[in-house]
Write an enzyme that holds these catalytic residues in place. Structure first.
Site, PDB file in Angstrom:
ATOM      1  N   ASP A   8      57.504  74.487 -32.508  1.00  0.00           N
ATOM      2  CA  ASP A   8      57.480  74.414 -33.960  1.00  0.00           C
ATOM      3  C   ASP A   8      56.761  75.666 -34.441  1.00  0.00           C
ATOM      4  OD1 ASP A   8      56.986  73.955 -36.626  1.00  0.00           O
ATOM      5  OD2 ASP A   8      55.792  72.139 -36.333  1.00  0.00           O
ATOM      6  N   ASP A  23      59.732  66.576 -45.514  1.00  0.00           N
ATOM      7  CA  ASP A  23      58.959  67.522 -44.700  1.00  0.00           C
ATOM      8  C   ASP A  23      58.299  68.574 -45.593  1.00  0.00           C
ATOM      9  OD1 ASP A  23      57.979  69.392 -42.938  1.00  0.00           O
ATOM     10  OD2 ASP A  23      59.864  69.751 -41.899  1.00  0.00           O
ATOM     11  N   GLU A  82      63.816  71.633 -38.910  1.00  0.00           N
ATOM     12  CA  GLU A  82      62.580  70.875 -38.736  1.00  0.00           C
ATOM     13  C   GLU A  82      62.705  69.380 -39.069  1.00  0.00           C
ATOM     14  OE1 GLU A  82      59.978  73.412 -40.952  1.00  0.00           O
ATOM     15  OE2 GLU A  82      60.045  74.938 -39.386  1.00  0.00           O
ATOM     16  N   LYS A 126      55.744  83.741 -41.793  1.00  0.00           N
ATOM     17  CA  LYS A 126      57.037  83.048 -41.866  1.00  0.00           C
ATOM     18  C   LYS A 126      57.674  83.186 -43.251  1.00  0.00           C
ATOM     19  CE  LYS A 126      58.862  78.411 -40.880  1.00  0.00           C
ATOM     20  NZ  LYS A 126      58.442  77.080 -40.395  1.00  0.00           N
TER      21      LYS A 126
END
Lengths: 621, 209
Positions: free
Chosen positions: A20, A205, A183, A83
């Protein structure tokens, strides 16, 4: 031959790692003894902060926890949330760039570059450093078994360029990517393991930097994503930013406008804000506290939970809007949802949990650690991919439609959003002018009707169409979205026997050649870095040797023969130039000095021995 | 029915074999109906289509062939074709569009002559929708737009029924029914555009609350 094949087999780890790669933290897991487990070295947390710190002395970057430890002292040399920059052109991330403490620029390829101490880094390369760190961290928990095959998760709402950038990061890290998995889908896989579930599941999420919501239908071990929606620029970081706003407001009188915009100051403020946010998830009020030692400025303020919730309410509302859209796309009403699963650190905020519960009218699942569930799911998918199980199957979708520009700048959609991937679609086109020998194609991604409102993925021209009247050519354009959600386009003229074929990789990002070149140069750089470090070490060592030799020489000069003495003095003189030579030359100088001073060392040893025997104090020798 | 070159079992789909669980080489131009082992027809059992989609996915999905690059590539292509075929067949409008194309019927842009009465109708909705878009949430223009929905839904159902009548059984290539069906299909596109607009207004309304 058989022997070689056996060797290859032996070298490959039988495991595959799920990673992850998060905005704030990254985590690895593997499938072991019939279930996925988080990898953490004995007595340590598995979580690796997605932080890269570049020490001021130019030594190797510090990544993960070590990097984070340096952040407070040197925020101006520390990178967070890389990211958020992945696969984005500079124009799309102006807000993010404001907090980057290094100069940035954009290459001709549209890829962002960070200039760190005169060296350029792409977000892909920085992500690779984090991937390497989390991979190493995981390997240590596996007794140094090194599974190079990995599954990496990305936000479901990542577009083609962002996925491509993630895949390139893995290549820089030397990892073999089995699959890029969304994800929320991974999280659902982890949750669906224990029970023989069937029905409609919503995965909410909310991570550090991104928000995703996915609607899945589960039946007989098939996890089919019906729809997904989200925001790749909405996360817990934005909660922090809301609190940073309070600090900036409070210090407006004491610090200049420029100081308040300084990336170093902003990073320090962010760390304080984060501490306060975490405390507010447990307590009704918390302290927002920040000391700027260098400026002699202190900020202190109590923030109540109600105050915090008022600040972040619009952000939470945006996530609920996405939930509404995802349900609408899946053709479901909130009460047709059987389960709601919470994923990501931001779901720890009580107001987030309350908003989700009230929208879906049911208590969301929080049994699994929201920080770990994505990595666990990635490990499940990795296990399936290396042939470990046929019991389960994940059917994911593409989050954004793909199309081609047509007349007047309109978009003709070939692959609709929420289509199950991999997906192949072929569409016919023709020429609009007589004897037209080429057709230009402009590939875009997005939901809007006009090309100008969508993201350009590629532009290419199909050449070599034989001259014929307008409308006679038959051009088949084929879109193939692979299981990673990445697009390949090909076009072929079919009306004549001779067909032309063009393969196009999305251009918004690094080309294969660029990746190769950068991989090579990073290897070269690694060697260069090593040489520089070695030279520095040698200079220090020679310095120590010179000082020691000169000091001892005076006391024992009369005991050495002339030849030896000249030899030593020559070597010392040569060593004086040891300030800026290359590592090879330095090594030679050092070795020469060592050789020349051997008799001296022997003499000293002897003298020490004599002194010890005669009862003299060593210092008197 | 063809049989599997590997194990000889009878094939349900040209994409792969359910007995030996292997993807098979297939022409990329094979008709979506054939990929699902169905005969081309406008009326299909949607549940059956989805069941077959899951079943075939479990046979040939690239996830199960990651270890073998060649098989994996084939599985990737075939699953892409399967999913692309599902996209063309699952939704009635796209299914009709596909059938019209393979029967050599006119394309969307080739049938522009919509009946005057229908165009007047379209103008009326557009006006209501334009006003609703410009208005605030919860105001009368918004209410008026939402009142359109039942009649739009009803008209859509009726037109799909007409299309069903025209395409069932499948008309011969070049027959007039294909042109009429395309005209109906274009009308449904207008309806869908309005319905999509209404849905985004509904979402905006919920967001405002």
């Amino acid at each position: 031959m058989g022997y070689i094949e056996l060797n290859v087999l032996n070298n490959q780890s039988s495991l595959a790692m799920g990673i992850d790669l998060g905005t704030t933290n990254s985590l690895a897991a593997v499938w072991r003894d019939g279930r996925p487990v988080i990898l953490h070295p004995e007595g340590k947390s598995g979580s690796v902060p997605s932080v890269v710190h570049f020490p001021a002395d130019g030594s190797q970057p510090k990544v993960g926890r070590e990097g984070r430890d340096h952040a407070a002292a040197a925020p101006e040399r520390t990178l967070f949330s890389v990211k958020r920059l992945m696969g984005r052109p500079a124009a799309d991330v102006q807000g993010e760039l404001a907090r980057i403490p290094f100069p940035t620029s954009e290459g001709d390829d549209g890829v962002l570059r960070l200039n760190i101490d005169g060296r350029e880094f792409t977000p892909q390369e920085l992500s690779a450093l984090i991937l390497n760190r989390v991979h190493d961290h995981g390997c240590r928990a596996l007794n140094d078994e090194k599974p190079d095959r990995v599954v990496i998760t990305v936000p479901a709402y990542f577009d083609d360029a962002q996925r491509q950038a993630t895949r390139d990061a893995a290549r820089f890290a030397g990892l073999d990517v089995l699959r890029i998995v969304n994800e929320p889908t991974a999280a659902c896989l982890a949750y669906g393991l224990d029970q023989e579930k069937s029905g409609n599941v919503v995965v909410y999420d909310f991570g550090g930097g991104t928000f995703d919501v996915s609607v899945l239908s589960i039946a007989d071990g098939v996890f089919k994503v019906l729809s997904t929606a989200g925001d790749t620029h909405l996360g817990g970081d934005d909660f922090d930013a809301a609190l940073v706003g309070l600090i900036v407001e409070g210090l407006a009188g004491e610090l200049s406008e420029e100081e308040l915009k300084d990336p170093g100051f902003l990073t320090a403020a962010r760390l304080s804000a984060e501490r306060c946010k975490h405390a507010l998830s447990k307590d009704p009020q918390a302290e927002l506290h920040m000391v700027l030692a260098a400026r002699g400025v202190t900020f202190h303020r109590t923030v109540t939970r109600a105050e915090f919730e008022a600040l972040i309410e619009p952000l939470i509302e945006r996530t609920i809007d996405s939930c509404r859209r995802a349900l609408s796309d899946a053709g479901l009403a909130p009460d047709e949802v059987n389960e709601v699963v919470m994923v990501g650190g931001s779901t720890r905020v009580p107001a987030v949990n309350a908003a989700v519960e009230s929208f879906f009218g049911r208590i969301p699942h929080t049994e699994l650690n929201p920080d770990e569930v994505v990595a666990l799911g990635a490990a499940v998918q990795a296990h399936i991919l290396i042939g470990g199980s046929r019991d389960m199957l994940l059917l994911d979708v593409i989050p954004l439609s793909l199309g081609l520009e047509t007349v007047g700048g309109a978009v003709s959609k070939l692959v609709m959003r929420n289509s199950t991937i991999p997906c192949s679609v072929t569409e016919g086109f023709t020429t609009y002018a007589d004897n037209q020998t080429g057709i230009d194609f402009h590939v875009v991604q997005g939901e809007r009707e006009m090309v100008s409102d969508c993201r350009t993925l590629a532009k290419f021209q199909l050449k070599g169409i034989p001259p014929m009247p307008a409308g006679m050519a038959r051009v088949a354009v084929r879109f193939h979205v692979d299981a990673d959600g990445l697009l390949t386009v090909s076009a072929r003229e079919e009306s004549t026997g001779a067909s032309t074929r063009v393969e196009v990789e999305p251009m918004s990002g690094l080309s294969d050649e660029e990746v190769e070149r950068m991989l090579l140069s990073s290897v070269e750089h690694a060697e260069e870095d090593f040489a520089v470090r070695r030279a520095a070490d040698l200079i220090t060592e020679i310095g120590t040797m010179r000082t020691a030799t000169e000091r001892s020489l005076d006391g024992v000069r009369e005991h050495l023969d002339r030849e030896t003495l000249e030899d030593i003095e020559e070597a010392l003189k040569a060593a004086e130039e040891a300030t800026s030579a290359d590592a090879e030359r330095l090594q030679a100088l050092r070795d020469e000095l060592e050789r020349a001073t051997l008799p001296l060392a022997a003499l000293l040893m002897d003298d020490v021995a004599k002194a010890a025997l005669s009862g003299k104090r060593l210092e008197d020798v | 029915m063809a049989s599997c070159p590997h194990c000889g079992a009878e094939l349900e789909t040209p994409l792969g074999c359910g007995a030996c669980l292997s993807p098979l080489e297939v022409e990329t131009s094979v008709d979506p109906f054939a990929l699902f082992g169905l005969t081309p027809s406008f009326s299909i059992d949607g549940e059956e289509l989805r069941t077959r989609h899951l079943k075939y996915s479990r046979w040939i999905h690239p996830d199960y062939f990651a270890a073998d690059p060649e098989l994996r590539a084939l599985a990737e292509i075939n699953t892409g074709l399967l999913n692309g075929a599902l996209e063309s067949l699952e939704e009635p409008l796209r299914r009709a569009d596909h059938l019209l194309k393979v029967r050599g019927g006119p394309s969307e842009s080739e049938v522009k002559d919509m009946p005057q009465a229908f165009l007047m109708e379209v103008l009326e909705w557009s006006e209501v929708l334009d006003e609703a878009r410009a208005a605030e949430a919860g105001t009368p223009p918004r209410e008026a737009a939402f009142k359109l929905k039942p009649s739009l839904d009803e008209e859509r159902t009726a037109r799909i029924q007409t299309i069903t009548g025209l395409l069932e059984p499948l008309p011969e290539s070049g027959s007039e029914a294909l042109t009429t069906a395309r005209r109906e299909l274009n009308a449904v596109r207008y309806l869908d555009r309005a319905l999509r607009e209404l849905e985004s207004l509904r979402l905006a309304e919920a967001e405002a609350r």
